[in-house]
Design a protein around this motif. Structure first.
Motif, PDB file in Angstrom:
ATOM      1  N   LEU A   1      -9.116 -63.071 -93.109  1.00  0.00           N
ATOM      2  CA  LEU A   1     -10.093 -61.974 -92.961  1.00  0.00           C
ATOM      3  C   LEU A   1     -10.468 -61.786 -91.494  1.00  0.00           C
ATOM      4  CD1 LEU A   1     -12.336 -62.842 -96.048  1.00  0.00           C
ATOM      5  CD2 LEU A   1     -10.312 -61.394 -95.939  1.00  0.00           C
ATOM      6  N   ASP A   2      -9.464 -61.775 -90.616  1.00  0.00           N
ATOM      7  CA  ASP A   2      -9.721 -61.783 -89.180  1.00  0.00           C
ATOM      8  C   ASP A   2     -10.057 -60.424 -88.562  1.00  0.00           C
ATOM      9  OD1 ASP A   2      -7.180 -60.724 -89.359  1.00  0.00           O
ATOM     10  OD2 ASP A   2      -6.243 -62.158 -87.989  1.00  0.00           O
ATOM     11  N   THR A   3     -10.164 -59.385 -89.393  1.00  0.00           N
ATOM     12  CA  THR A   3     -10.675 -58.102 -88.881  1.00  0.00           C
ATOM     13  C   THR A   3     -11.869 -57.702 -89.745  1.00  0.00           C
ATOM     14  OG1 THR A   3      -9.339 -56.662 -90.302  1.00  0.00           O
ATOM     15  CG2 THR A   3      -8.353 -57.362 -88.182  1.00  0.00           C
ATOM     16  N   ASP A   4     -12.757 -56.910 -89.160  1.00  0.00           N
ATOM     17  CA  ASP A   4     -13.924 -56.440 -89.905  1.00  0.00           C
ATOM     18  C   ASP A   4     -13.507 -55.680 -91.162  1.00  0.00           C
ATOM     19  OD1 ASP A   4     -15.617 -57.557 -88.044  1.00  0.00           O
ATOM     20  OD2 ASP A   4     -16.020 -55.671 -86.997  1.00  0.00           O
ATOM     21  N   GLU A   5     -12.432 -54.910 -91.052  1.00  0.00           N
ATOM     22  CA  GLU A   5     -11.977 -54.111 -92.187  1.00  0.00           C
ATOM     23  C   GLU A   5     -11.510 -54.993 -93.343  1.00  0.00           C
ATOM     24  OE1 GLU A   5     -10.888 -53.619 -89.010  1.00  0.00           O
ATOM     25  OE2 GLU A   5     -12.006 -51.792 -88.568  1.00  0.00           O
ATOM     26  N   LYS A   6     -10.736 -56.030 -93.042  1.00  0.00           N
ATOM     27  CA  LYS A   6     -10.268 -56.955 -94.080  1.00  0.00           C
ATOM     28  C   LYS A   6     -11.450 -57.680 -94.730  1.00  0.00           C
ATOM     29  CE  LYS A   6      -5.861 -58.109 -91.847  1.00  0.00           C
ATOM     30  NZ  LYS A   6      -5.150 -59.214 -91.149  1.00  0.00           N
ATOM     31  N   GLU A   7     -12.345 -58.182 -93.888  1.00  0.00           N
ATOM     32  CA  GLU A   7     -13.502 -58.913 -94.411  1.00  0.00           C
ATOM     33  C   GLU A   7     -14.341 -58.024 -95.313  1.00  0.00           C
ATOM     34  OE1 GLU A   7     -17.554 -61.245 -93.002  1.00  0.00           O
ATOM     35  OE2 GLU A   7     -15.944 -60.996 -91.542  1.00  0.00           O
ATOM     36  N   GLU A   8     -14.637 -56.829 -94.868  1.00  0.00           N
ATOM     37  CA  GLU A   8     -15.493 -55.927 -95.654  1.00  0.00           C
ATOM     38  C   GLU A   8     -14.828 -55.549 -96.972  1.00  0.00           C
ATOM     39  OE1 GLU A   8     -19.043 -54.476 -96.469  1.00  0.00           O
ATOM     40  OE2 GLU A   8     -18.572 -55.521 -94.594  1.00  0.00           O
ATOM     41  N   LEU A   9     -13.528 -55.299 -96.950  1.00  0.00           N
ATOM     42  CA  LEU A   9     -12.814 -54.957 -98.181  1.00  0.00           C
ATOM     43  C   LEU A   9     -12.908 -56.086 -99.209  1.00  0.00           C
ATOM     44  CD1 LEU A   9     -10.903 -53.068 -99.777  1.00  0.00           C
ATOM     45  CD2 LEU A   9      -9.011 -54.300 -98.693  1.00  0.00           C
ATOM     46  N   VAL A  10     -12.665 -57.315 -98.781  1.00  0.00           N
ATOM     47  CA  VAL A  10     -12.696 -58.459 -99.699  1.00  0.00           C
ATOM     48  C   VAL A  10     -14.129 -58.748-100.153  1.00  0.00           C
ATOM     49  CG1 VAL A  10     -12.294 -60.956 -99.869  1.00  0.00           C
ATOM     50  CG2 VAL A  10     -10.562 -59.468 -98.839  1.00  0.00           C
ATOM     51  N   VAL A  11     -15.072 -58.768 -99.230  1.00  0.00           N
ATOM     52  CA  VAL A  11     -16.463 -59.059 -99.594  1.00  0.00           C
ATOM     53  C   VAL A  11     -16.997 -57.989-100.544  1.00  0.00           C
ATOM     54  CG1 VAL A  11     -18.832 -59.210 -98.684  1.00  0.00           C
ATOM     55  CG2 VAL A  11     -16.967 -60.433 -97.543  1.00  0.00           C
TER      56      VAL A  11
ATOM     57  N   ILE B   1     -24.558 -62.900 -98.675  1.00  0.00           N
ATOM     58  CA  ILE B   1     -24.285 -64.329 -98.860  1.00  0.00           C
ATOM     59  C   ILE B   1     -22.781 -64.577 -98.778  1.00  0.00           C
ATOM     60  CG2 ILE B   1     -24.313 -66.204-100.557  1.00  0.00           C
ATOM     61  CD1 ILE B   1     -27.073 -65.048-101.481  1.00  0.00           C
ATOM     62  N   ILE B   2     -21.997 -63.707 -99.388  1.00  0.00           N
ATOM     63  CA  ILE B   2     -20.537 -63.874 -99.330  1.00  0.00           C
ATOM     64  C   ILE B   2     -20.040 -63.716 -97.896  1.00  0.00           C
ATOM     65  CG2 ILE B   2     -18.315 -62.951-100.101  1.00  0.00           C
ATOM     66  CD1 ILE B   2     -19.656 -62.398-102.822  1.00  0.00           C
ATOM     67  N   HIS B   3     -20.614 -62.767 -97.131  1.00  0.00           N
ATOM     68  CA  HIS B   3     -20.269 -62.679 -95.695  1.00  0.00           C
ATOM     69  C   HIS B   3     -20.563 -64.012 -95.010  1.00  0.00           C
ATOM     70  CE1 HIS B   3     -18.927 -58.671 -94.666  1.00  0.00           C
ATOM     71  NE2 HIS B   3     -19.951 -58.098 -95.284  1.00  0.00           N
ATOM     72  N   GLY B   4     -21.690 -64.602 -95.323  1.00  0.00           N
ATOM     73  CA  GLY B   4     -22.051 -65.889 -94.734  1.00  0.00           C
ATOM     74  C   GLY B   4     -21.066 -66.980 -95.106  1.00  0.00           C
ATOM     75  N   CYS B   5     -20.624 -66.990 -96.358  1.00  0.00           N
ATOM     76  CA  CYS B   5     -19.642 -67.979 -96.808  1.00  0.00           C
ATOM     77  C   CYS B   5     -18.304 -67.783 -96.100  1.00  0.00           C
ATOM     78  CB  CYS B   5     -19.469 -67.905 -98.321  1.00  0.00           C
ATOM     79  SG  CYS B   5     -20.919 -68.433 -99.242  1.00  0.00           S
ATOM     80  N   VAL B   6     -17.917 -66.531 -95.907  1.00  0.00           N
ATOM     81  CA  VAL B   6     -16.684 -66.227 -95.165  1.00  0.00           C
ATOM     82  C   VAL B   6     -16.790 -66.796 -93.760  1.00  0.00           C
ATOM     83  CG1 VAL B   6     -15.392 -64.329 -94.072  1.00  0.00           C
ATOM     84  CG2 VAL B   6     -16.000 -64.203 -96.509  1.00  0.00           C
ATOM     85  N   TRP B   7     -17.935 -66.586 -93.119  1.00  0.00           N
ATOM     86  CA  TRP B   7     -18.144 -67.080 -91.760  1.00  0.00           C
ATOM     87  C   TRP B   7     -18.155 -68.608 -91.727  1.00  0.00           C
ATOM     88  CZ3 TRP B   7     -22.841 -69.364 -89.854  1.00  0.00           C
ATOM     89  CH2 TRP B   7     -22.786 -69.675 -88.496  1.00  0.00           C
ATOM     90  N   LEU B   8     -18.890 -69.227 -92.659  1.00  0.00           N
ATOM     91  CA  LEU B   8     -18.947 -70.692 -92.688  1.00  0.00           C
ATOM     92  C   LEU B   8     -17.571 -71.303 -92.929  1.00  0.00           C
ATOM     93  CD1 LEU B   8     -22.204 -71.405 -94.711  1.00  0.00           C
ATOM     94  CD2 LEU B   8     -21.762 -71.974 -92.309  1.00  0.00           C
ATOM     95  N   GLY B   9     -16.785 -70.657 -93.758  1.00  0.00           N
ATOM     96  CA  GLY B   9     -15.442 -71.145 -94.056  1.00  0.00           C
ATOM     97  C   GLY B   9     -14.408 -70.763 -93.013  1.00  0.00           C
ATOM     98  N   THR B  10     -14.842 -70.117 -91.976  1.00  0.00           N
ATOM     99  CA  THR B  10     -13.993 -69.631 -90.868  1.00  0.00           C
ATOM    100  C   THR B  10     -12.839 -68.751 -91.355  1.00  0.00           C
ATOM    101  OG1 THR B  10     -12.567 -71.602 -90.728  1.00  0.00           O
ATOM    102  CG2 THR B  10     -14.584 -71.595 -89.377  1.00  0.00           C
ATOM    103  N   LEU B  11     -13.065 -68.073 -92.469  1.00  0.00           N
ATOM    104  CA  LEU B  11     -12.031 -67.173 -92.998  1.00  0.00           C
ATOM    105  C   LEU B  11     -11.858 -65.924 -92.139  1.00  0.00           C
ATOM    106  CD1 LEU B  11     -12.879 -67.411 -96.786  1.00  0.00           C
ATOM    107  CD2 LEU B  11     -10.877 -68.372 -95.622  1.00  0.00           C
TER     108      LEU B  11
END
Length: 128
Positions: A86-96, A69-79
Protein backbone atom coordinates in the motif's frame (compact mmCIF):
# COMPACT_ATOMS: atom_id res chain seq x y z
CA UNK A 1 -28.15 -10.55 25.08
CA UNK A 2 -29.11 -7.36 26.89
CA UNK A 3 -28.99 -4.29 24.68
CA UNK A 4 -27.21 -1.26 26.12
CA UNK A 5 -29.26 1.93 26.34
CA UNK A 6 -26.29 4.11 27.26
CA UNK A 7 -25.02 6.19 24.33
CA UNK A 8 -21.27 6.10 24.06
CA UNK A 9 -19.72 9.27 22.68
CA UNK A 10 -16.46 9.11 20.76
CA UNK A 11 -15.40 12.54 22.03
CA UNK A 12 -12.46 12.23 24.40
CA UNK A 13 -12.16 8.46 24.02
CA UNK A 14 -8.85 6.70 23.51
CA UNK A 15 -8.39 3.61 21.40
CA UNK A 16 -5.41 1.37 21.98
CA UNK A 17 -3.84 -0.52 19.09
CA UNK A 18 -0.77 -2.63 19.73
CA UNK A 19 -0.04 -0.69 22.95
CA UNK A 20 -0.27 2.71 21.25
CA UNK A 21 -3.07 5.01 22.39
CA UNK A 22 -4.81 7.23 19.88
CA UNK A 23 -7.08 10.02 21.10
CA UNK A 24 -10.44 10.41 19.37
CA UNK A 25 -11.81 13.88 18.80
CA UNK A 26 -15.07 15.00 17.23
CA UNK A 27 -14.52 18.06 15.04
CA UNK A 28 -16.61 20.44 13.00
CA UNK A 29 -15.44 21.00 9.44
CA UNK A 30 -13.08 23.98 9.23
CA UNK A 31 -13.47 25.52 5.80
CA UNK A 32 -10.64 28.02 6.34
CA UNK A 33 -8.07 25.29 6.90
CA UNK A 34 -9.88 22.73 4.71
CA UNK A 35 -9.89 20.33 7.67
CA UNK A 36 -12.61 17.65 7.50
CA UNK A 37 -14.34 19.35 4.57
CA UNK A 38 -13.82 16.65 1.96
CA UNK A 39 -13.59 13.70 4.33
CA UNK A 40 -15.36 12.51 7.49
CA UNK A 41 -12.22 11.59 9.40
CA UNK A 42 -8.47 11.89 9.62
CA UNK A 43 -5.75 9.73 11.20
CA UNK A 44 -2.84 11.88 12.37
CA UNK A 45 0.01 9.54 13.27
CA UNK A 46 2.33 12.27 14.56
CA UNK A 47 -0.33 13.49 16.99
CA UNK A 48 -1.70 10.04 17.92
CA UNK A 49 -5.11 11.42 16.98
CA UNK A 50 -8.18 10.30 15.10
CA UNK A 51 -10.47 13.20 14.20
CA UNK A 52 -14.05 12.39 13.22
CA UNK A 53 -16.49 14.90 11.78
CA UNK A 54 -19.11 15.77 14.40
CA UNK A 55 -22.87 15.49 13.90
CA UNK A 56 -22.94 12.63 11.40
CA UNK A 57 -25.40 9.74 11.66
CA UNK A 58 -24.29 6.75 13.79
CA UNK A 59 -23.41 4.44 10.88
CA UNK A 60 -21.34 7.14 9.16
CA UNK A 61 -19.58 7.87 12.45
CA UNK A 62 -18.83 4.16 13.01
CA UNK A 63 -17.68 3.75 9.41
CA UNK A 64 -15.39 6.76 9.79
CA UNK A 65 -13.75 5.72 13.06
CA UNK A 66 -13.23 2.15 11.81
CA UNK A 67 -11.78 3.54 8.55
CA UNK A 68 -9.28 5.68 10.48
CA UNK A 69 -8.36 2.79 12.81
CA UNK A 70 -7.60 0.65 9.75
CA UNK A 71 -5.40 3.48 8.38
CA UNK A 72 -3.58 3.40 11.71
CA UNK A 73 -3.13 -0.38 11.49
CA UNK A 74 -1.76 -0.02 7.95
CA UNK A 75 0.74 2.53 9.24
CA UNK A 76 1.71 0.47 12.30
CA UNK A 77 2.20 -2.59 10.12
CA UNK A 78 4.32 -0.53 7.70
CA UNK A 79 2.09 -1.69 4.85
CA UNK A 80 2.31 1.81 3.35
CA UNK A 81 6.12 2.05 3.48
CA UNK A 82 8.07 2.30 0.24
CA UNK A 83 7.97 -0.98 -1.67
CA UNK A 84 5.11 -2.38 0.43
CA UNK A 85 1.65 -3.32 -0.94
CA UNK A 86 0.00 0.00 0.00
CA UNK A 87 2.89 2.34 -0.81
CA UNK A 88 0.77 5.00 -2.53
CA UNK A 89 -2.10 7.01 -1.07
CA UNK A 90 -4.38 5.68 -3.81
CA UNK A 91 -3.64 2.02 -3.03
CA UNK A 92 -4.01 2.56 0.71
CA UNK A 93 -7.29 4.43 0.39
CA UNK A 94 -8.75 1.83 -1.98
CA UNK A 95 -7.95 -1.06 0.38
CA UNK A 96 -8.92 0.77 3.58
CA UNK A 97 -12.20 2.00 2.06
CA UNK A 98 -13.11 -1.43 0.71
CA UNK A 99 -12.36 -3.28 3.94
CA UNK A 100 -14.15 -0.68 6.05
CA UNK A 101 -17.30 -0.61 3.92
CA UNK A 102 -17.60 -4.40 3.80
CA UNK A 103 -16.91 -4.79 7.54
CA UNK A 104 -19.53 -2.16 8.39
CA UNK A 105 -21.96 -4.07 6.19
CA UNK A 106 -21.19 -7.30 8.05
CA UNK A 107 -21.75 -5.62 11.43
CA UNK A 108 -24.88 -3.79 10.27
CA UNK A 109 -26.56 -6.82 8.67
CA UNK A 110 -25.67 -9.44 11.30
CA UNK A 111 -26.80 -8.48 14.80
CA UNK A 112 -26.01 -12.00 16.01
CA UNK A 113 -22.37 -11.41 15.01
CA UNK A 114 -22.18 -8.13 16.96
CA UNK A 115 -23.59 -9.96 19.99
CA UNK A 116 -21.12 -12.80 19.41
CA UNK A 117 -18.16 -10.37 19.42
CA UNK A 118 -19.36 -8.82 22.69
CA UNK A 119 -19.80 -12.30 24.17
CA UNK A 120 -16.27 -13.34 23.13
CA UNK A 121 -14.62 -10.25 24.54
CA UNK A 122 -16.74 -10.24 27.72
CA UNK A 123 -15.69 -13.87 28.25
CA UNK A 124 -12.05 -12.87 27.81
CA UNK A 125 -12.42 -10.00 30.31
CA UNK A 126 -14.14 -12.27 32.86
CA UNK A 127 -11.14 -14.62 32.82
CA UNK A 128 -8.80 -11.90 34.14
Amino acid sequence: MKQSTKKISLEGQKISVNCIDWDIKLSKPDFKSDSLCEEYGLFEKRRNLISVQADTDPITEFNTVLHEIIHGCVWLGTLNASGQPLDTDEKEELVVNTLTNYLVGVFKQNKWFRDYLIQCFDSLENKK
